[in-house]
Design an enzyme around this catalytic site. Sequence first.
Site, mmCIF file in Angstrom:
data_model
loop_
_atom_site.group_PDB
_atom_site.id
_atom_site.type_symbol
_atom_site.label_atom_id
_atom_site.label_comp_id
_atom_site.label_asym_id
_atom_site.label_seq_id
_atom_site.Cartn_x
_atom_site.Cartn_y
_atom_site.Cartn_z
ATOM 1 N N ASN A 105 -10.069 -9.940 44.895
ATOM 2 C CA ASN A 105 -8.461 -9.950 44.869
ATOM 3 C C ASN A 105 -8.377 -9.224 45.947
ATOM 4 O O ASN A 105 -8.584 -8.298 46.116
ATOM 5 C CB ASN A 105 -7.243 -9.201 43.665
ATOM 6 C CG ASN A 105 -7.344 -8.561 43.275
ATOM 7 O OD1 ASN A 105 -8.587 -7.397 43.121
ATOM 8 N ND2 ASN A 105 -6.767 -8.212 42.745
ATOM 9 N N ILE A 106 -7.240 -9.728 47.234
ATOM 10 C CA ILE A 106 -7.783 -8.969 48.349
ATOM 11 C C ILE A 106 -5.754 -9.380 48.394
ATOM 12 O O ILE A 106 -4.631 -10.332 48.372
ATOM 13 C CB ILE A 106 -7.791 -9.462 49.714
ATOM 14 C CG1 ILE A 106 -9.024 -9.477 49.303
ATOM 15 C CG2 ILE A 106 -7.445 -8.974 50.750
ATOM 16 C CD1 ILE A 106 -10.283 -9.805 50.636
ATOM 17 N N GLU A 107 -4.348 -8.087 48.358
ATOM 18 C CA GLU A 107 -3.532 -8.448 48.011
ATOM 19 C C GLU A 107 -2.535 -7.778 49.599
ATOM 20 O O GLU A 107 -3.396 -7.760 50.650
ATOM 21 C CB GLU A 107 -2.695 -7.117 47.412
ATOM 22 C CG GLU A 107 -3.095 -7.083 46.059
ATOM 23 C CD GLU A 107 -2.466 -7.144 44.564
ATOM 24 O OE1 GLU A 107 -1.764 -5.269 44.969
ATOM 25 O OE2 GLU A 107 -2.513 -6.976 43.622
ATOM 26 N N CYS A 156 -6.587 -14.395 45.099
ATOM 27 C CA CYS A 156 -7.647 -13.774 43.820
ATOM 28 C C CYS A 156 -8.471 -13.567 43.950
ATOM 29 O O CYS A 156 -9.517 -14.330 44.824
ATOM 30 C CB CYS A 156 -6.985 -15.105 43.171
ATOM 31 S SG CYS A 156 -4.901 -15.284 41.941
ATOM 32 N N GLU A 215 -11.035 -15.448 42.441
ATOM 33 C CA GLU A 215 -11.696 -16.587 42.111
ATOM 34 C C GLU A 215 -12.045 -17.042 43.144
ATOM 35 O O GLU A 215 -12.640 -17.659 43.557
ATOM 36 C CB GLU A 215 -11.604 -16.731 40.846
ATOM 37 C CG GLU A 215 -11.332 -16.553 39.774
ATOM 38 C CD GLU A 215 -10.421 -15.348 39.458
ATOM 39 O OE1 GLU A 215 -9.713 -14.866 40.736
ATOM 40 O OE2 GLU A 215 -9.389 -16.028 38.375
ATOM 41 N N CYS A 231 -5.873 -18.255 36.751
ATOM 42 C CA CYS A 231 -4.368 -17.967 37.191
ATOM 43 C C CYS A 231 -4.383 -19.852 37.070
ATOM 44 O O CYS A 231 -5.717 -20.222 37.756
ATOM 45 C CB CYS A 231 -3.812 -17.016 38.466
ATOM 46 S SG CYS A 231 -4.475 -17.891 39.766
ATOM 47 N N CYS A 246 -6.092 -20.986 40.885
ATOM 48 C CA CYS A 246 -7.897 -20.984 40.976
ATOM 49 C C CYS A 246 -7.763 -21.417 40.019
ATOM 50 O O CYS A 246 -9.158 -22.501 40.299
ATOM 51 C CB CYS A 246 -8.203 -19.611 40.139
ATOM 52 S SG CYS A 246 -7.324 -17.965 41.294
HETATM 53 N N1 THU Z 1 -5.479 -11.864 40.275
HETATM 54 C C1 THU Z 1 -6.733 -12.571 40.441
HETATM 55 O O1 THU Z 1 -7.871 -11.618 41.148
HETATM 56 N N2 THU Z 1 -6.976 -13.793 39.499
HETATM 57 C C2 THU Z 1 -6.036 -14.255 38.397
HETATM 58 O O2 THU Z 1 -6.751 -15.092 38.181
HETATM 59 C C3 THU Z 1 -5.079 -13.385 38.573
HETATM 60 C C4 THU Z 1 -4.398 -12.644 38.922
HETATM 61 C C5 THU Z 1 -4.824 -10.960 40.860
HETATM 62 C C6 THU Z 1 -3.653 -11.632 41.997
HETATM 63 C C7 THU Z 1 -3.113 -10.075 42.122
HETATM 64 O O3 THU Z 1 -3.724 -9.444 43.494
HETATM 65 C C8 THU Z 1 -3.756 -9.567 40.897
HETATM 66 O O4 THU Z 1 -4.369 -10.033 40.544
HETATM 67 C C9 THU Z 1 -2.385 -9.443 40.304
HETATM 68 O O5 THU Z 1 -1.365 -10.602 40.030
#
Ligand code: THU
Length: 136
Positions: free
Chosen positions: A46-48, A57, A59, A90, A93
Site C-alpha cells: 500500500n502507498i498512502e 492498496c 493488492e 477491500c 480491490c
Molecule cells: N489497504 C490495503 O492495502 N489493502 C486492502 O485491501 C485494505 C486496505 C491499505 C490502504 C491504506 O493504506 C491502509 O490499508 C488502511 O486502510
Amino acid sequence: MIGKEKQKELLRLAAEAREHSYAPYSHYRVGAALLTKNGAIYQGCNIENASFTPTICAERNAFFKAIFDGIRTFEAIAVIGSGELPAYPCGVCRQVMAEFCDDDFLIITSNADGSEVVAETLEQMLPHRFGPKDLL
Ligand code: THU
C-alpha cells in the site's frame, strides 16, 4: 488450486512486500504477492498520500504492475496486513480482481504475524459480482 507450500511461499513474499509499504497516516502496512497463471509472482504494497484518496492498496499495486506487463490471467494472491485480524481485500480491490480473475481465483489472507490464515475463492469473497461478462 495451489497447494499449501505454494500458499506459504506467497505469504512469505507478501510479508517481504509489506516492508516496502508507505503508510505514514494509517500505520497499517500491507503487502501482497500475486501469482499469475504462467507462474510469475508480482509483489505490491500500500502507498498512502497526504490527500488520502490517491492511496492505493497493496493488492491493486500488484495487479497493476502485472497488467502493465501484459499479463491478464491470475491464479492466486496472498495478502498480509498489520493487525490482529486477517487482511481481507477491500471492496475496490475485489472489484479489480473481478475484472481479471475466474471464480476459483484464490485469495489467501493473513494477520500480521501469520498466526491466522484464511483462504477463500473470489466467488466466495465477491458473489454476484458485476464484471466483463455483463458488458462484453
Ligand atoms: N489497504 C490495503 O492495502 N489493502 C486492502 O485491501 C485494505 C486496505 C491499505 C490502504 C491504506 O493504506 C491502509 O490499508 C488502511 O486502510
